[in-house]
Write an enzyme that holds these catalytic residues in place. Structure first.
Site, PDB file in Angstrom:
ATOM      1  CG  HIS A 207      -0.348   0.161   2.542  1.00 57.73           C
ATOM      2  ND1 HIS A 207      -0.130  -0.895   3.395  1.00 57.73           N
ATOM      3  CD2 HIS A 207       0.102   1.264   3.192  1.00 57.73           C
ATOM      4  CE1 HIS A 207       0.411  -0.441   4.519  1.00 57.73           C
ATOM      5  NE2 HIS A 207       0.567   0.862   4.420  1.00 57.73           N
ATOM      6  CG  ASP A 235       0.266  -4.141   2.719  1.00 57.29           C
ATOM      7  OD1 ASP A 235       0.593  -3.496   1.704  1.00 57.29           O
ATOM      8  OD2 ASP A 235       0.030  -3.617   3.824  1.00 57.29           O
ATOM      9  CB  SER A 316       3.175   1.321   6.233  1.00 58.64           C
ATOM     10  OG  SER A 316       1.899   1.055   6.716  1.00 58.64           O
TER      11      SER A 316
END
Length: 366
Positions: A207, A235, A316
């Site tokens: 993402h 992901d 992230s």
């Protein structure tokens, strides 16, 4: 300039790609053993022994799981021991002979995964997760406290009886992307540097690379373009490291300090792990579950590793690791805006899936 995995920011560019199929606490420990010692409330020597022992147990768990196949319901660490669940006496004997503790259970991995898939197909909503707990031999469903479709999930689970356990959680499950000063389009953290022996790459969250065409360091040094983005479902994403003044070093950033990467492995429940990220620095915790499906605000991701580590926007893509072994990439967290919950939960994408998909190896690993 050496490229140490820290943070990356995105900005538009049009370079060609190669062809391819909470903040750090003041006074906190500055290395992994010290950080783990603080988290566990133990001495540094004990933390170093724990890291070595758990690394050996993870290797053994991987070998036994591969050998037993459908005859195991999963493995976990408990009280310093590796426990491998099995469905018959012959498999239990194999586990014991290998030096682990065997526990006979009613349901094997295939049955538990089948139940998990059935519940995933029932009506649900964001902030719901499904995962197998090998310690209780159950599928655990975590529901939002005020979810309108919670009743549908409970109804779907009735036919599975005691094989399913429900929990409720507050907060919103969302990708850990954050916007910070100096980021042109968004901010994430580098997970692992990798190579295919021709080019060097960065593996980070999918993402992060999705919609971000080009990456630079905070000081403006060029890193390179995004090549791949696997999200949602998975992901993980890939960045081509072709900037003229950056190169991989094959280390984890410990904020401050660094530690070499010697490879990757599959995490097990109960494993002591740490997360490195641009927002929260180095934070440690424990693996709560593996193979968890997460229905977050950005879509559904599967086969996640769930931990109790506090992570926030900007973390992230950062690595989940222990000692010199990498396990996963920071993906989603259950948080209240820019604050962690009192009982934080973070989900991480296993890095082995990305390595296999992109046909690369971790840079610096023997």
């Amino acid at each position: 300039m050496a490229f140490i995995p820290t943070a990356a920011a995105a900005e538009p560019a049009d370079q060609p790609a190669p062809a391819r199929g909470g903040a750090v606490i003041a006074g906190a420990a500055t290395d992994l053993a010290g950080a783990l010692a603080e988290h566990r409330g133990i001495g540094r020597d004990a933390a170093e022994r724990l890291l070595r022992a758990e690394n050996a147990q993870v290797e053994l768990a991987g070998r036994l799981t591969a050998e037993l196949g459908a005859k195991t319901g999963g493995s976990y660490l408990s009280g310093g021991e590796l426990v491998v669940t099995v469905t018959d006496a012959a498999s239990a004997a194999k586990v014991t002979a290998a030096g682990a503790k065997a526990r006979v259970v009613a349901r094997g991995d295939q049955q538990l995964r089948s139940i998990q898939r059935a519940l995933e197909n029932a009506p649900s909503e964001p902030n719901t997760t499904w995962g197998v707990d090998p310690q209780t031999n159950q599928v655990v469903v975590s529901l939002p406290k005020s979810g309108a479709k919670n009743a549908a999930q409970r109804l779907a689970a009735r036919r599975f009886g005691a094989a399913v356990r429900f929990e409720t959680e507050s907060g919103t499950i969302q990708p850990n992307v954050g916007i910070s000063s100096g980021d042109a389009m968004g901010g994430c953290s580098v997970g692992f540097t990798a190579t295919d022996n021709s080019f060097n790459y960065i593996i980070t969250a999918g993402h992060c690379t999705q919609g971000f065409p080009h990456w630079t360091l905070p000081d403006g040094s060029d890193v390179g373009p995004s090549l791949e983005s696997n999200y949602p479902g998975d992901d993980f994403g890939l960045i081509w490291m072709n900037g003229p003044s950056v190169w991989p070093t094959g280390v984890f950033n410990l904020w401050p300090g660094s530690q070499g990467i010697h490879g990757w492995a599959t995490a097990v429940r109960g494993l002591s792990v740490c997360n490195s990220g641009k927002t929260t620095g180095l934070r440690c915790g424990t693996v709560l579950r593996t193979n968890v499906t997460v229905n977050g605000t950005g879509g559904t991701v599967r086969q996640m590793v769930e931990t109790n580590i506090c992570t926030l926007g900007g973390d992230s893509g950062g690595p989940l690791f222990a000692n010199h072994i990498g396990y996963a990439l920071n993906s989603h967290a259950n948080r209240n805006g820019s604050q962690c919950n009192a009982t934080p939960r973070t989900w991480h994408q296993p890095v082995g899936e990305a390595i296999n998909a992109y046909q690369v190896v971790i840079y610096g690993a023997p």
